[in-house]
Write a protein that holds these residues in place. Structure first.
Motif, PDB file in Angstrom:
ATOM      1  N   GLN A  21      35.177  51.194  38.456  1.00 18.08           N
ATOM      2  CA  GLN A  21      34.070  50.617  37.618  1.00 18.08           C
ATOM      3  C   GLN A  21      32.852  51.282  37.836  1.00 18.08           C
ATOM      4  O   GLN A  21      32.594  51.798  38.981  1.00 18.08           O
ATOM      5  N   ASN A  26      27.826  43.456  36.965  1.00  9.04           N
ATOM      6  CA  ASN A  26      28.310  43.005  38.378  1.00  9.04           C
ATOM      7  C   ASN A  26      29.278  41.810  38.051  1.00  9.04           C
ATOM      8  O   ASN A  26      29.459  41.665  36.718  1.00  9.04           O
ATOM      9  N   GLN A  30      29.932  39.889  34.389  1.00  4.56           N
ATOM     10  CA  GLN A  30      31.132  39.986  33.678  1.00  4.56           C
ATOM     11  C   GLN A  30      31.828  38.551  33.493  1.00  4.56           C
ATOM     12  O   GLN A  30      32.518  38.368  32.744  1.00  4.56           O
ATOM     13  N   GLU A  65      35.208  44.514  30.306  1.00  4.53           N
ATOM     14  CA  GLU A  65      36.068  45.526  30.681  1.00  4.53           C
ATOM     15  C   GLU A  65      35.934  47.000  30.028  1.00  4.53           C
ATOM     16  O   GLU A  65      35.796  48.187  30.474  1.00  4.53           O
ATOM     17  N   SER A  68      32.678  48.201  31.643  1.00  8.78           N
ATOM     18  CA  SER A  68      32.880  48.533  33.102  1.00  8.78           C
ATOM     19  C   SER A  68      33.796  49.898  33.079  1.00  8.78           C
ATOM     20  O   SER A  68      33.680  50.653  34.239  1.00  8.78           O
TER      21      SER A  68
END
Length: 135
Positions: A21, A26, A30, A65, A68
């Motif tokens: 990541q 953070n 998320q 996702e 990240s």
């Protein structure tokens, strides 16, 4: 003994996943209940009445996702105006997305660009297309 091996494998897997990541979002960001997308006219300037609120947990997870997993591009970013701004609570991310490519940038660090994996860009593009949020 067997439990120790399983615990060790779990810890190694967790460390590998954490290392993948990029830190743009953070854990709290998320797991927000809502993200808000805005179409952009230029950096810092949204197009009026162009807001899309997303409350579907699965869709929020797809965005989180994808952001990240994006890989940092070396050097200083020199890019065209962003297509979208995505708000994860107080965190704002600029987003460029097409059918096969995507990039993101932290609104607080406009010198660093991150490129998305192709499959992530496709998922975000398909979501935006299906919600008539693309020009």
């Amino acid at each position: 003994m067997r439990k120790l091996i399983v615990i060790g494998m779990f810890l190694v897997t967790s460390l590998i996943l954490a290392a993948c990541q990029n830190g743009l979002l953070n854990a709290e960001q998320q797991s927000v209940d809502k993200i808000v997308l805005h179409k952009m006219k230029s950096f810092g300037q949204v197009i009026g009445n162009s807001q899309l609120e997303v409350t579907d947990k699965q869709t929020i997870e797809v965005f989180a996702e994808a952001i990240s997993r994006a890989d940092k591009v070396s050097g200083i970013a020199d890019v065209v105006d962003p297509s979208f701004r995505v708000e994860f609570g107080e965190k704002e991310i600029y987003l460029w997305v097409s059918a096969d490519h995507g990039s993101v940038m932290d609104e607080a660090d406009t010198h660093t660009l991150y490129t998305m994996e192709k499959k992530d860009a496709e998922q975000l593009y398909n979501f935006l297309f299906s919600n008539d949020f693309l020009d």
